[in-house]
Motif scaffolding. Structure first.
Motif, short mmCIF file in Angstrom:
data_model
loop_
_atom_site.label_atom_id
_atom_site.label_comp_id
_atom_site.label_asym_id
_atom_site.label_seq_id
_atom_site.Cartn_x
_atom_site.Cartn_y
_atom_site.Cartn_z
N LEU A 1 0.83 -1.20 0.00
CA LEU A 1 0.00 0.00 0.00
C LEU A 1 0.87 1.26 0.00
CD1 LEU A 1 -2.70 -1.10 2.62
CD2 LEU A 1 -3.07 -0.78 0.16
N ALA A 2 1.92 1.25 0.80
CA ALA A 2 2.82 2.41 0.87
C ALA A 2 3.49 2.64 -0.48
CB ALA A 2 3.86 2.20 1.97
N ILE A 3 3.92 1.57 -1.12
CA ILE A 3 4.56 1.69 -2.43
C ILE A 3 3.58 2.24 -3.46
CG2 ILE A 3 5.53 0.37 -4.36
CD1 ILE A 3 6.78 -1.51 -2.29
N ALA A 4 2.35 1.77 -3.43
CA ALA A 4 1.35 2.25 -4.38
C ALA A 4 1.10 3.75 -4.20
CB ALA A 4 0.05 1.48 -4.20
N ILE A 5 0.96 4.19 -2.96
CA ILE A 5 0.75 5.62 -2.70
C ILE A 5 1.96 6.43 -3.17
CG2 ILE A 5 0.40 7.37 -0.89
CD1 ILE A 5 -1.01 5.10 0.73
N PHE A 6 3.13 5.90 -2.89
CA PHE A 6 4.37 6.57 -3.29
C PHE A 6 4.48 6.68 -4.81
CE2 PHE A 6 8.87 6.22 -4.53
CZ PHE A 6 9.33 7.41 -4.00
N GLN A 7 4.15 5.61 -5.50
CA GLN A 7 4.21 5.64 -6.96
C GLN A 7 3.22 6.65 -7.53
OE1 GLN A 7 5.75 1.18 -8.22
NE2 GLN A 7 3.58 1.59 -8.28
N GLY A 8 2.01 6.70 -6.96
CA GLY A 8 1.04 7.69 -7.39
C GLY A 8 1.53 9.11 -7.16
N LEU A 9 2.17 9.32 -6.01
CA LEU A 9 2.74 10.62 -5.69
C LEU A 9 3.83 11.00 -6.69
CD1 LEU A 9 2.95 12.97 -3.57
CD2 LEU A 9 4.68 11.57 -2.41
N SER A 10 4.68 10.03 -7.04
CA SER A 10 5.74 10.27 -8.01
C SER A 10 5.17 10.64 -9.38
CB SER A 10 6.63 9.03 -8.14
OG SER A 10 7.32 8.77 -6.94
N LEU A 11 4.14 9.95 -9.80
CA LEU A 11 3.49 10.25 -11.07
C LEU A 11 2.90 11.67 -11.06
CD1 LEU A 11 1.70 6.85 -11.71
CD2 LEU A 11 3.37 7.91 -13.24
N TYR A 12 2.33 12.05 -9.94
CA TYR A 12 1.74 13.39 -9.81
C TYR A 12 2.81 14.46 -9.97
CZ TYR A 12 -0.14 17.55 -7.53
OH TYR A 12 -0.51 18.85 -7.24
N PHE A 13 3.91 14.32 -9.25
CA PHE A 13 4.98 15.31 -9.35
C PHE A 13 5.62 15.31 -10.73
CE2 PHE A 13 5.48 15.34 -4.52
CZ PHE A 13 4.94 16.61 -4.40
N SER A 14 5.73 14.13 -11.32
CA SER A 14 6.27 14.04 -12.67
C SER A 14 5.40 14.80 -13.66
CB SER A 14 6.38 12.57 -13.09
OG SER A 14 6.88 12.44 -14.39
N LYS A 15 4.08 14.65 -13.52
CA LYS A 15 3.16 15.37 -14.39
C LYS A 15 3.25 16.87 -14.16
CE LYS A 15 -0.32 15.55 -17.28
NZ LYS A 15 -0.18 15.13 -18.70
N GLN A 16 3.39 17.27 -12.91
CA GLN A 16 3.54 18.69 -12.59
C GLN A 16 4.78 19.27 -13.27
OE1 GLN A 16 3.68 19.62 -8.40
NE2 GLN A 16 1.66 20.55 -8.54
N THR A 17 5.90 18.55 -13.17
CA THR A 17 7.16 19.00 -13.77
C THR A 17 7.01 19.12 -15.28
OG1 THR A 17 8.43 17.94 -12.00
CG2 THR A 17 9.60 18.47 -14.03
N GLU A 18 6.38 18.13 -15.86
CA GLU A 18 6.17 18.13 -17.31
C GLU A 18 5.33 19.33 -17.74
OE1 GLU A 18 3.27 15.57 -20.14
OE2 GLU A 18 4.70 14.38 -18.97
N THR A 19 4.29 19.63 -16.98
CA THR A 19 3.41 20.76 -17.30
C THR A 19 4.16 22.09 -17.16
OG1 THR A 19 1.46 19.53 -16.54
CG2 THR A 19 1.25 21.92 -16.68
N ASN A 20 4.96 22.21 -16.11
CA ASN A 20 5.69 23.47 -15.86
C ASN A 20 6.77 23.72 -16.91
OD1 ASN A 20 4.14 23.93 -13.58
ND2 ASN A 20 5.64 23.02 -12.18
N GLN A 21 7.26 22.69 -17.57
CA GLN A 21 8.33 22.84 -18.54
C GLN A 21 7.82 23.20 -19.94
OE1 GLN A 21 10.44 19.12 -18.22
NE2 GLN A 21 11.71 19.84 -16.53
N ARG A 22 6.50 23.16 -20.11
CA ARG A 22 5.93 23.49 -21.42
C ARG A 22 5.97 24.98 -21.69
NH1 ARG A 22 0.58 19.57 -21.18
NH2 ARG A 22 1.66 17.61 -21.49
#
Length: 242
Positions: free
Chosen positions: A221-242
């Protein structure tokens, strides 16, 4: 020109974080899928994440069929999540690391209100970018199972975070629940950052209650939450770089 082996302290810190993350990812590989390796945890960097283990102290939360207490389950998963976030180089701000609450009043209702207000204040004081509230569910129908993530209906960032976490929870636990908007949960209403409440499963279902006490399942469960968090920040970074 400086030699290529001379790196700044900040970059060195990031590199160390990457190495540590790699080792923890390998160690906990039971939960990582191949396609997730690209995003792993380096997307967290210097982020600040509040991890709120729900209930605690005088407030046990839900009580399971076998008398398992919600406050113990939430703390177990939160501490495992803390390790993953810290290994990524990010800062994990723990609302609690033991069995306590943040209220001081004698009356239980007033104490609970103080407790919740202090949790939100902590997130504000630490300038956290994300608020992860960890809970366990209970319902009169004992057939209900599965982890589910909630967000405030008026928060697009909360919705995105919840969807990513729910996606990973479904994959990790082989369930099909969907992230759901909610306008009544106190921390979701009051949080000033992207906030979600993760209900880890149902203590009112005997099999899931037993799963939730299992350290290996808590780690998943902790890994799943962490992976979701990582995906969220990754998407944020991608959006900010556009």
């Amino acid at each position: 020109m400086k030699p290529i082996w001379v790196v700044s302290m900040k970059r060195r810190k990031i590199l160390i974080g990457l190495v540590l993350t790699f080792f923890v990812a390998v160690t906990l590989a039971v939960g990582f899928r191949g396609q997730d390796q690209e995003i792993w945890s380096w997307t967290l960097g210097d982020r600040v994440v509040v991890i709120d283990a729900g209930h605690g102290g005088v407030d046990p939360g839900a009580v399971g069929i076998s008398k398992v207490l919600e406050k113990d389950i939430t703390l177990g998963v939160s501490k495992r999540l803390q390790v993953l976030v810290q290994q990524s180089g990010a800062k994990a701000v723990m609302v609690r690391e033991d069995d306590r609450d943040l209220g001081t009043s004698q009356g239980l209702l007033k104490r609970k209100r103080e407790d919740l207000a202090q949790r939100i204040q902590l997130a504000m004081d630490t300038q956290a970018e994300v608020y992860l509230s960890i809970h366990a569910n209970s319902f009169p129908d004992p057939k209900l199972t599965g982890a589910q993530t909630f967000y405030h209906s008026d928060s697009p960032e909360g919705k995105l975070l919840a969807q990513f976490i729910q996606q990973e929870l479904n994959s990790m636990t082989n369930t099909t629940r969907v992230a759901k908007g909610n306008q009544d949960i106190y921390v979701l209403k009051k949080a000033k950052q992207a906030a979600v409440t993760v209900e880890l499963g149902f203590l009112s279902n005997l099999q899931e209650e037993q799963l939730l006490t299992n350290p290996e399942y808590q780690q998943k469960l902790a890994i799943a939450i962490f992976q979701g968090l990582s995906l969220y920040f990754s998407k944020q970074t991608e959006t900010n770089q556009r």
